[in-house]
Every structure is written in C-alpha cells, then in structure tokens.
Design an enzyme around this catalytic site. Sequence first.
Site, PDB file in Angstrom:
ATOM      1  N   ILE A  18      -7.820 -17.660  -2.582  1.00  0.00           N
ATOM      2  CA  ILE A  18      -7.442 -17.683  -1.172  1.00  0.00           C
ATOM      3  C   ILE A  18      -8.085 -16.507  -0.445  1.00  0.00           C
ATOM      4  O   ILE A  18      -8.658 -16.671   0.634  1.00  0.00           O
ATOM      5  CB  ILE A  18      -5.907 -17.698  -1.013  1.00  0.00           C
ATOM      6  CG1 ILE A  18      -5.347 -18.986  -1.614  1.00  0.00           C
ATOM      7  CG2 ILE A  18      -5.520 -17.559   0.462  1.00  0.00           C
ATOM      8  CD1 ILE A  18      -3.841 -18.996  -1.780  1.00  0.00           C
ATOM      9  N   GLY A  19      -8.026 -15.327  -1.027  1.00  0.00           N
ATOM     10  CA  GLY A  19      -8.652 -14.147  -0.420  1.00  0.00           C
ATOM     11  C   GLY A  19     -10.146 -14.323  -0.254  1.00  0.00           C
ATOM     12  O   GLY A  19     -10.704 -14.021   0.805  1.00  0.00           O
ATOM     13  N   TYR A  55     -13.732  -7.000  -4.145  1.00  0.00           N
ATOM     14  CA  TYR A  55     -14.825  -6.918  -3.181  1.00  0.00           C
ATOM     15  C   TYR A  55     -16.181  -6.776  -3.882  1.00  0.00           C
ATOM     16  O   TYR A  55     -17.175  -7.356  -3.446  1.00  0.00           O
ATOM     17  CB  TYR A  55     -14.597  -5.775  -2.188  1.00  0.00           C
ATOM     18  CG  TYR A  55     -13.473  -6.063  -1.226  1.00  0.00           C
ATOM     19  CD1 TYR A  55     -13.597  -7.069  -0.265  1.00  0.00           C
ATOM     20  CD2 TYR A  55     -12.286  -5.353  -1.262  1.00  0.00           C
ATOM     21  CE1 TYR A  55     -12.566  -7.350   0.623  1.00  0.00           C
ATOM     22  CE2 TYR A  55     -11.249  -5.629  -0.381  1.00  0.00           C
ATOM     23  CZ  TYR A  55     -11.401  -6.634   0.549  1.00  0.00           C
ATOM     24  OH  TYR A  55     -10.381  -6.921   1.423  1.00  0.00           O
ATOM     25  N   GLU A  96     -10.288  -5.661   9.251  1.00  0.00           N
ATOM     26  CA  GLU A  96      -9.153  -4.736   9.352  1.00  0.00           C
ATOM     27  C   GLU A  96      -8.118  -5.005   8.265  1.00  0.00           C
ATOM     28  O   GLU A  96      -7.611  -4.072   7.647  1.00  0.00           O
ATOM     29  CB  GLU A  96      -8.520  -4.855  10.739  1.00  0.00           C
ATOM     30  CG  GLU A  96      -7.295  -3.993  10.953  1.00  0.00           C
ATOM     31  CD  GLU A  96      -7.597  -2.499  10.948  1.00  0.00           C
ATOM     32  OE1 GLU A  96      -6.662  -1.728  10.707  1.00  0.00           O
ATOM     33  OE2 GLU A  96      -8.748  -2.095  11.171  1.00  0.00           O
ATOM     34  N   VAL A 156      -2.992 -11.619   1.005  1.00  0.00           N
ATOM     35  CA  VAL A 156      -2.499 -12.884   0.451  1.00  0.00           C
ATOM     36  C   VAL A 156      -1.167 -12.568  -0.217  1.00  0.00           C
ATOM     37  O   VAL A 156      -1.055 -11.593  -0.977  1.00  0.00           O
ATOM     38  CB  VAL A 156      -3.498 -13.489  -0.564  1.00  0.00           C
ATOM     39  CG1 VAL A 156      -2.925 -14.741  -1.207  1.00  0.00           C
ATOM     40  CG2 VAL A 156      -4.834 -13.791   0.115  1.00  0.00           C
ATOM     41  N   GLU A 170       0.818  -1.214   0.000  1.00  0.00           N
ATOM     42  CA  GLU A 170       0.000   0.000   0.000  1.00  0.00           C
ATOM     43  C   GLU A 170       0.853   1.267   0.000  1.00  0.00           C
ATOM     44  O   GLU A 170       0.344   2.364   0.202  1.00  0.00           O
ATOM     45  CB  GLU A 170      -0.946  -0.003   1.208  1.00  0.00           C
ATOM     46  CG  GLU A 170      -1.995  -1.091   1.128  1.00  0.00           C
ATOM     47  CD  GLU A 170      -2.877  -1.180   2.360  1.00  0.00           C
ATOM     48  OE1 GLU A 170      -2.455  -0.709   3.450  1.00  0.00           O
ATOM     49  OE2 GLU A 170      -3.980  -1.734   2.242  1.00  0.00           O
TER      50      GLU A 170
END
Length: 169
Positions: free
Chosen positions: A102-103, A137, A89, A93, A30
């Site tokens: 996996i996520g 998402y 939070e 991965v 990030e």
Amino acid sequence: MDFNNIRIRKAVSNDMIYVAAMIKELAAFENLPDAPQIDHKKLIEDGFESKKPAFKCFVAECLSTNTLVGHAIYFPIYSSWEGRSMFLEDLFVKREYRNHHIGSNLIKAIAKEAFNENCIRIDLHLLSSESPARGFYKKLNAVNLTKNGEGSDWNYVRFRKEAIAKLAE
C-alpha cells in the site's frame, strides 16, 4: 482483511477527518504524540478551500470496509538548480495494513504525477530512528542524502528522476 481490495485515489475534503486521525497515529508511531497542531478543518481549508491549495493528498481506501487505511501528503517545490520537484510530507499506512504494497502504491501515485509534471525529484525527511522506513525507501531507489545516513535526528531522502520514471511505469 482483503488486501487486494485497496484503491489509491486522490483525496477529497470529506477524507480529511480520517487523514487528520492518521496524522496523529503517525505522530504517535514516531513517538511525537503531541506534535500535530492541526485538525481536519485546517486540512480542508488549506487543501480544498484555498484558491492555491497548500498540499495534495492521495489516500488508500479499503473498498470492502469503506475505510481509509493510508495517506500520502505532498506538495510542489522548486529547485533553483534543477527545476520542478515535489516534497513528500507524510506517508502513512495503518499498522494492520502494512507490508502489503500500500505504501509503495501511494509512492507510485505521487511518482506518476511527478513524472507527468516533469519533476526532477521527490524529496522527503525521515526520522533517523525509522530504520525499517529507510529500507523501504531504499528498496524503491530513493537515495539518503544525509552523510552516511546517520548522525542526525532527520535524514534527507530523495527520489531522483530515474527512480521517479521507474515508479511511474
């Protein structure tokens, strides 16, 4: 790499040294490499040695290599308008294990717990610069509550009760 040999499980205190390392990897991803001010000892203290743990955690473990390749840190919250909720939070991965569900399996594990605890929603914050994550998402039926999903450094994202139920199946 054997992507079919991944197990999602609840974290134990011994996992926190690896989770702490992944938190640093996430921060670097990030572009905030100096942001984490926490170490594995604090994670153990807050999550496993406290009478009221501050967080819960699922990990993704590659069974063929005995290594952790992902994690999800979450905790219960409460909405005075809707009731029981959860907050995601962290979801991370490792790069070489991404794009192998996996996520989404980590999210599903949290959704099952949220569903079983009668949570009405799962909330999370997402950096605006993470457009692939927004798509991830959205694909899982999360709603971006930030005005037009733009104009802020952070987006406020929510899985509503229907999305939780579908993920928990």
